[in-house]
Motif scaffolding. Structure first.
Motif, PDB file in Angstrom:
ATOM      1  N   VAL A   1       4.342   5.642   4.226  1.00  0.00           N
ATOM      2  CA  VAL A   1       4.844   4.906   3.070  1.00  0.00           C
ATOM      3  C   VAL A   1       4.506   5.750   1.859  1.00  0.00           C
ATOM      4  CG1 VAL A   1       4.705   2.795   1.707  1.00  0.00           C
ATOM      5  CG2 VAL A   1       4.387   2.694   4.189  1.00  0.00           C
ATOM      6  N   HIS A   2       5.533   6.125   1.106  1.00  0.00           N
ATOM      7  CA  HIS A   2       5.330   6.911  -0.117  1.00  0.00           C
ATOM      8  C   HIS A   2       6.301   6.407  -1.166  1.00  0.00           C
ATOM      9  CE1 HIS A   2       4.483  10.147  -2.829  1.00  0.00           C
ATOM     10  NE2 HIS A   2       5.759  10.475  -2.844  1.00  0.00           N
ATOM     11  N   GLY A   3       5.776   6.053  -2.305  1.00  0.00           N
ATOM     12  CA  GLY A   3       6.624   5.530  -3.371  1.00  0.00           C
ATOM     13  C   GLY A   3       7.281   4.217  -2.994  1.00  0.00           C
TER      14      GLY A   3
ATOM     15  N   ASP B   1       0.845  -1.192   0.000  1.00  0.00           N
ATOM     16  CA  ASP B   1       0.000   0.000   0.000  1.00  0.00           C
ATOM     17  C   ASP B   1       0.881   1.242   0.000  1.00  0.00           C
ATOM     18  OD1 ASP B   1      -2.486  -1.404   0.192  1.00  0.00           O
ATOM     19  OD2 ASP B   1      -2.033  -1.795   2.294  1.00  0.00           O
ATOM     20  N   ASP B   2       0.414   2.281  -0.680  1.00  0.00           N
ATOM     21  CA  ASP B   2       1.198   3.497  -0.768  1.00  0.00           C
ATOM     22  C   ASP B   2       0.420   4.661  -0.157  1.00  0.00           C
ATOM     23  OD1 ASP B   2       3.683   4.523  -1.487  1.00  0.00           O
ATOM     24  OD2 ASP B   2       2.948   5.305  -3.389  1.00  0.00           O
ATOM     25  N   ASP B   3       1.152   5.674   0.262  1.00  0.00           N
ATOM     26  CA  ASP B   3       0.585   6.873   0.871  1.00  0.00           C
ATOM     27  C   ASP B   3      -0.268   6.528   2.085  1.00  0.00           C
ATOM     28  OD1 ASP B   3       1.901   8.626  -0.831  1.00  0.00           O
ATOM     29  OD2 ASP B   3       0.351   8.469  -2.353  1.00  0.00           O
TER      30      ASP B   3
ATOM     31  N   LEU C   1       7.622  15.804   7.101  1.00  0.00           N
ATOM     32  CA  LEU C   1       7.903  16.720   5.987  1.00  0.00           C
ATOM     33  C   LEU C   1       7.459  16.140   4.648  1.00  0.00           C
ATOM     34  CD1 LEU C   1      11.373  18.178   7.015  1.00  0.00           C
ATOM     35  CD2 LEU C   1       9.118  19.272   7.143  1.00  0.00           C
ATOM     36  N   THR C   2       7.571  14.833   4.478  1.00  0.00           N
ATOM     37  CA  THR C   2       7.110  14.205   3.239  1.00  0.00           C
ATOM     38  C   THR C   2       5.613  14.437   3.073  1.00  0.00           C
ATOM     39  OG1 THR C   2       8.862  12.556   3.244  1.00  0.00           O
ATOM     40  CG2 THR C   2       6.874  11.999   2.002  1.00  0.00           C
ATOM     41  N   VAL C   3       4.856  14.213   4.138  1.00  0.00           N
ATOM     42  CA  VAL C   3       3.402  14.417   4.079  1.00  0.00           C
ATOM     43  C   VAL C   3       3.082  15.890   3.847  1.00  0.00           C
ATOM     44  CG1 VAL C   3       1.252  14.299   5.402  1.00  0.00           C
ATOM     45  CG2 VAL C   3       2.865  12.385   5.475  1.00  0.00           C
ATOM     46  N   LEU C   4       3.640  16.766   4.662  1.00  0.00           N
ATOM     47  CA  LEU C   4       3.345  18.193   4.523  1.00  0.00           C
ATOM     48  C   LEU C   4       3.660  18.702   3.121  1.00  0.00           C
ATOM     49  CD1 LEU C   4       4.656  19.647   7.900  1.00  0.00           C
ATOM     50  CD2 LEU C   4       2.280  19.629   7.098  1.00  0.00           C
TER      51      LEU C   4
ATOM     52  N   ARG D   1      -7.428  13.505  -1.496  1.00  0.00           N
ATOM     53  CA  ARG D   1      -7.681  12.266  -0.739  1.00  0.00           C
ATOM     54  C   ARG D   1      -6.596  11.218  -1.027  1.00  0.00           C
ATOM     55  NH1 ARG D   1     -12.759  12.066   1.577  1.00  0.00           N
ATOM     56  NH2 ARG D   1     -12.847   9.798   1.442  1.00  0.00           N
ATOM     57  N   ARG D   2      -5.383  11.685  -1.103  1.00  0.00           N
ATOM     58  CA  ARG D   2      -4.238  10.841  -1.414  1.00  0.00           C
ATOM     59  C   ARG D   2      -3.894   9.904  -0.261  1.00  0.00           C
ATOM     60  NH1 ARG D   2       0.886  13.408  -3.801  1.00  0.00           N
ATOM     61  NH2 ARG D   2       1.624  11.479  -4.655  1.00  0.00           N
ATOM     62  N   PHE D   3      -3.904  10.445   0.954  1.00  0.00           N
ATOM     63  CA  PHE D   3      -3.432   9.677   2.104  1.00  0.00           C
ATOM     64  C   PHE D   3      -4.526   8.831   2.739  1.00  0.00           C
ATOM     65  CE2 PHE D   3      -0.397  13.194   1.858  1.00  0.00           C
ATOM     66  CZ  PHE D   3       0.775  12.463   1.810  1.00  0.00           C
ATOM     67  N   ARG D   4      -4.079   7.683   3.230  1.00  0.00           N
ATOM     68  CA  ARG D   4      -4.904   6.823   4.080  1.00  0.00           C
ATOM     69  C   ARG D   4      -4.145   6.675   5.386  1.00  0.00           C
ATOM     70  NH1 ARG D   4      -5.377   1.777   0.742  1.00  0.00           N
ATOM     71  NH2 ARG D   4      -3.360   2.491   0.046  1.00  0.00           N
ATOM     72  N   PHE D   5      -4.824   6.184   6.399  1.00  0.00           N
ATOM     73  CA  PHE D   5      -4.282   6.217   7.753  1.00  0.00           C
ATOM     74  C   PHE D   5      -4.504   4.885   8.439  1.00  0.00           C
ATOM     75  CE2 PHE D   5      -5.964  10.152   6.223  1.00  0.00           C
ATOM     76  CZ  PHE D   5      -4.935  11.039   6.409  1.00  0.00           C
TER      77      PHE D   5
END
Length: 135
Positions: free
Chosen positions: A65-67, A6-8, A78-81, A33-37
């Motif tokens: 998790v990104h990419g 899973d990503d983002d 910082l990646t999220v922001l 709505r990119r991020f899930r939690f």
């Protein structure tokens, strides 16, 4: 770590008031709505935490998790922001040396319950948010 399916996905401490406010902050600004939690206390969150080497019983960081890559501590925040609308300027904070950024992060993380409080159980998201929570 790479290759998480899973990503983002943002992993957070679901009983931490500050961490839960962080999730709400992101949701309010994540128009795409990119991020899930996932709270670390959920089955999915516990598996994710263990895969990243985070102790689910005593979490000292959030993660994203990104990419296919797991980012932790100040890199995660910082990646999220930096991916939120009007918050791209935060990318320049990556220029601050990681040991300094993480020292500030660790100070807040270590004292988060004392400063912001702690829920007895994971906070219950509203219906819109619930659709974005992985458990």
């Amino acid at each position: 770590m790479t290759g998480w399916p899973d990503d983002d996905v943002i992993l957070y401490d679901g009983v931490c008031v500050f961490c839960s406010r962080w999730v709400r902050f992101v949701i309010a600004r994540d128009a795409a709505r990119r991020f899930r939690f996932t709270p670390i206390q959920s089955d999915y969150g516990t598996r994710l935490a263990r895969a990243f080497g985070i102790d689910p019983g005593d979490p000292d960081t959030n993660a994203v998790v990104h990419g296919g890559i797991a980012y932790m501590k100040s890199d995660a925040a910082l990646t999220v922001l930096s991916m939120l609308p009007r918050w791209g300027w935060t990318r320049m904070l990556f220029a601050v040396p990681k040991p300094l950024r993480d020292a500030v992060y660790n100070l807040v993380a270590r004292n988060r319950y004392k400063i912001f409080g702690k829920y007895e159980t994971c906070f219950v998201p509203d219906a819109d948010m619930r659709a974005r929570v992985l458990e």
